[in-house]
Design a protein around this motif. Sequence first.
Motif, mmCIF file in Angstrom:
data_model
loop_
_atom_site.group_PDB
_atom_site.id
_atom_site.type_symbol
_atom_site.label_atom_id
_atom_site.label_comp_id
_atom_site.label_asym_id
_atom_site.label_seq_id
_atom_site.Cartn_x
_atom_site.Cartn_y
_atom_site.Cartn_z
ATOM 1 N N CYS A 65 0.798 -1.234 0.000
ATOM 2 C CA CYS A 65 0.000 0.000 0.000
ATOM 3 C C CYS A 65 0.825 1.277 0.000
ATOM 4 N N GLY A 66 2.126 1.199 0.160
ATOM 5 C CA GLY A 66 2.945 2.408 0.205
ATOM 6 C C GLY A 66 2.865 3.217 -1.075
ATOM 7 N N GLY A 67 2.941 2.557 -2.220
ATOM 8 C CA GLY A 67 2.839 3.244 -3.506
ATOM 9 C C GLY A 67 1.474 3.871 -3.713
ATOM 10 N N LEU A 68 0.435 3.156 -3.272
ATOM 11 C CA LEU A 68 -0.926 3.671 -3.387
ATOM 12 C C LEU A 68 -1.108 4.925 -2.539
ATOM 13 N N TYR A 69 -0.602 4.901 -1.324
ATOM 14 C CA TYR A 69 -0.755 6.053 -0.432
ATOM 15 C C TYR A 69 0.042 7.262 -0.926
ATOM 16 N N PHE A 70 1.226 7.009 -1.439
ATOM 17 C CA PHE A 70 2.025 8.110 -1.989
ATOM 18 C C PHE A 70 1.338 8.699 -3.215
ATOM 19 N N PHE A 71 0.799 7.837 -4.064
ATOM 20 C CA PHE A 71 0.065 8.305 -5.243
ATOM 21 C C PHE A 71 -1.175 9.096 -4.829
ATOM 22 N N GLU A 72 -1.852 8.636 -3.790
ATOM 23 C CA GLU A 72 -3.030 9.342 -3.288
ATOM 24 C C GLU A 72 -2.663 10.744 -2.814
ATOM 25 N N PHE A 73 -1.590 10.843 -2.042
ATOM 26 C CA PHE A 73 -1.153 12.136 -1.535
ATOM 27 C C PHE A 73 -0.773 13.076 -2.675
ATOM 28 N N VAL A 74 -0.005 12.583 -3.636
ATOM 29 C CA VAL A 74 0.461 13.431 -4.740
ATOM 30 C C VAL A 74 -0.695 13.838 -5.638
ATOM 31 N N SER A 75 -1.605 12.916 -5.953
ATOM 32 C CA SER A 75 -2.713 13.268 -6.848
ATOM 33 C C SER A 75 -3.664 14.268 -6.187
ATOM 34 N N CYS A 76 -3.930 14.097 -4.903
ATOM 35 C CA CYS A 76 -4.792 15.054 -4.194
ATOM 36 C C CYS A 76 -4.111 16.422 -4.099
ATOM 37 N N SER A 77 -2.831 16.428 -3.772
ATOM 38 C CA SER A 77 -2.093 17.693 -3.677
ATOM 39 C C SER A 77 -2.011 18.377 -5.038
ATOM 40 N N ALA A 78 -1.805 17.597 -6.082
ATOM 41 C CA ALA A 78 -1.735 18.166 -7.424
ATOM 42 C C ALA A 78 -3.062 18.792 -7.810
ATOM 43 N N PHE A 79 -4.150 18.114 -7.502
ATOM 44 C CA PHE A 79 -5.465 18.680 -7.819
ATOM 45 C C PHE A 79 -5.694 19.982 -7.068
ATOM 46 N N LEU A 80 -5.412 19.990 -5.768
ATOM 47 C CA LEU A 80 -5.668 21.188 -4.967
ATOM 48 C C LEU A 80 -4.765 22.355 -5.371
ATOM 49 N N LEU A 81 -3.492 22.077 -5.633
ATOM 50 C CA LEU A 81 -2.580 23.160 -6.024
ATOM 51 C C LEU A 81 -2.886 23.686 -7.428
#
Length: 183
Positions: A65-81
């Motif tokens: 799940c580490g890759g999934l969680y990192f992808f989740e964080f980056v995709s959410c941050s990318a959307f918000l920024l």
Amino acid sequence: MENGAVYRPTTEEHPGPARGPRSGLAAYCFLGRLKWPRRVLKFLQLVLSLLAFICEEVVSQCTLCGGLYFFEFVSCSAFLLSLLMLIVYISPLYDRVDADKVKLSDFYITLGIGCLFLLASIIFVSTHDKTSAEWAAIVFGFLASVMFLSDFVIMFCEKREESQLRKPETTVRTEALTEPLNA
């Protein structure tokens, strides 16, 4: 003469936001600050990062799940920024903030998000469980990272052209300096 008769023909009441050709929310939005290709790229960044985040959220279980969680964080941050930068560019907030600072922030934010999104997509490819939702998230992640990095390249080229336009031409004196300075 009373004061009302003097000031009535020359003053006008506050026009309010509904006056003019556009009204409501459209009166506050101005899309002309971004050129057409960058406007499309900003919109694609927003949509693709949101789609990557949504597809990643659909994943119900994972083994690594580490890759999934990192992808989740980056995709959410990318959307918000990217949403934040788009709002700054189209709203009156752009006029209240220094335009050079907005462009510089956008330059570094776009580069950072593009590199992190590419890294997160590569890590997620190596750790996913091969479900269709994960494949969709990975595809949207790679497409979003390409959009961010291509926007960065466009901004870099514009910045380079702008700096070359501002650069003064250096003139070299070919004649010898033979006159004394204190003449």
